[in-house]
Design a protein around this motif. Structure first.
Motif, short mmCIF file in Angstrom:
data_model
loop_
_atom_site.label_atom_id
_atom_site.label_comp_id
_atom_site.label_asym_id
_atom_site.label_seq_id
_atom_site.Cartn_x
_atom_site.Cartn_y
_atom_site.Cartn_z
N LEU A 115 50.21 -74.97 39.11
CA LEU A 115 49.39 -76.17 38.97
C LEU A 115 49.16 -76.84 40.32
O LEU A 115 48.03 -77.26 40.62
N LEU A 116 50.19 -76.94 41.14
CA LEU A 116 50.02 -77.59 42.44
C LEU A 116 49.11 -76.80 43.36
O LEU A 116 48.49 -77.38 44.27
N ASP A 117 49.00 -75.50 43.15
CA ASP A 117 48.03 -74.71 43.91
C ASP A 117 46.60 -75.12 43.57
O ASP A 117 45.67 -74.82 44.33
N GLN A 118 46.43 -75.78 42.43
CA GLN A 118 45.11 -76.25 41.99
C GLN A 118 45.09 -77.78 41.92
O GLN A 118 44.43 -78.37 41.07
N ARG A 119 45.82 -78.41 42.82
CA ARG A 119 46.07 -79.85 42.76
C ARG A 119 44.79 -80.68 42.80
O ARG A 119 44.76 -81.79 42.25
N ALA B 71 42.29 -80.31 41.15
CA ALA B 71 41.74 -80.39 39.80
C ALA B 71 42.54 -81.32 38.89
O ALA B 71 42.18 -81.51 37.74
N LEU B 72 43.62 -81.93 39.43
CA LEU B 72 44.55 -82.68 38.60
C LEU B 72 44.62 -84.15 38.97
O LEU B 72 44.51 -84.52 40.14
N ALA B 73 44.82 -84.99 37.96
CA ALA B 73 45.06 -86.42 38.17
C ALA B 73 46.55 -86.72 38.03
O ALA B 73 47.15 -87.38 38.87
N ASP B 74 47.14 -86.25 36.93
CA ASP B 74 48.58 -86.43 36.73
C ASP B 74 49.08 -85.39 35.75
O ASP B 74 48.31 -84.68 35.09
N MET B 75 50.42 -85.29 35.67
CA MET B 75 51.07 -84.36 34.76
C MET B 75 52.27 -85.05 34.13
O MET B 75 53.00 -85.77 34.82
N HIS B 76 52.45 -84.85 32.85
CA HIS B 76 53.62 -85.36 32.13
C HIS B 76 54.25 -84.17 31.42
O HIS B 76 53.62 -83.55 30.55
N ARG C 94 52.34 -87.85 39.41
CA ARG C 94 51.01 -88.40 39.69
C ARG C 94 50.56 -87.88 41.06
O ARG C 94 51.25 -88.08 42.07
N LEU C 95 49.41 -87.22 41.09
CA LEU C 95 48.92 -86.63 42.34
C LEU C 95 48.64 -87.71 43.38
O LEU C 95 48.06 -88.75 43.07
#
Length: 268
Positions: free
Chosen positions: A120-124, A126-131, A189-190
């Motif tokens: 997921l962090l390799d595609q950071r 594309a992300l807002a946050d993760m739970h 949270r990114l």
């Protein structure tokens, strides 16, 4: 609902505690239009609650036998199930389709939690946050501060990109089958695009990995052959310190000095 037989090869421990599912949903505080994606919805304990708040939900499920039950939770396009392995999933493509950075949530199998996090962090972007619901020990490592026993490579590599908050613990009895370990829910949270970043992420990862592989040694000795002591001093870091003493910002400065001093070109 008929019980699905959990499969060890998928690392399945299904959340069966509705109160915990509601706490996760409330921690997310989703807006109806949020581009949300759930990893590993399983039997749908959290999925149902998310659909009460969201206009649309994407979910990634590897076990195809669970998909018919999940598809019965919502009609039309409100719930779209991706029969896929999250470790190979293209989150960038989904973010482009949904028109914004994704909010990701999931009860992650313990055996894939770390590689999935790095995927997921390799595609950071594309992300807002993760739970995520994870093994408590992993959450402790993600959120650890410098100078603590739990602080290590996973802490640094995650905190480079995310602000990490451990939210609450979850007892084994909340799951079926009951796992042998305690779980916890974590918020990742990114960080904003202008947050400090190393010139070269590959060099940064190499410095962090080498430093913690020999965490009982001083940095002078742990990084021998990769980092001349003068680089440490130039980065305002005492060569006699150990890796666990350095904050993320310290590792960034050190990795940048290694990149510059060795003549390696920075990543574009």
């Amino acid at each position: 609902m008929e019980r699905h037989r959990p499969r060890k090869r998928f690392g399945q421990n299904f959340l069966r505690d509705g109160n915990i599912a509601r706490k996760i949903r409330d921690s997310l505080a989703p807006d109806p239009a949020d581009p949300m994606v759930e990893i590993g919805p399983g039997e749908g304990a959290l999925t149902r609650l998310l659909l009460e708040r969201l206009e649309r939900l994407d979910a990634i499920e590897l076990d195809r036998d669970l998909i018919p039950t999940l598809e019965g939770l919502a009609g039309g396009e409100r719930l779209r199930i991706h029969a896929a392995d999250a470790l190979a999933f293209d989150f960038r493509a989904l973010a482009a389709e949904r028109g914004g950075r994704l909010r990701v949530v999931g009860n992650l199998p313990y055996n894939i939690s770390t590689p999935l996090l790095f995927h997921l962090l390799d595609q950071r972007e594309a992300l807002a946050d993760m739970h995520f619901m994870l093994q408590r020990e992993v959450v402790d490592r993600l959120a650890a501060a410098p100078g603590t026993k739990a602080y290590g490579r996973l802490s640094v590599m995650t905190q480079l990109d995310c602000a990490v908050t451990s939210l609450f613990r979850v007892p084994p009895g909340a799951f079926y089958p009951v796992p042998q370990v305690e779980s916890a829910v974590v918020r990742l949270r990114l960080r904003p695009e202008d947050a400090p970043r190393p010139r070269d992420r590959t060099r940064f990862a190499e410095v962090v990995t080498r430093a913690f592989q020999a965490r009982r040694k001083t940095l002078r000795n742990a990084l021998r052959g990769l980092c001349d002591p003068s680089y440490l001093e130039a980065a305002d870091i005492d060569p006699q310190l150990r890796a666990e003493s350095l904050a993320v910002e310290d590792f960034i400065r050190l990795a940048d000095r290694v990149t510059e001093g060795a003549g390696w070109p920075a990543e574009s």
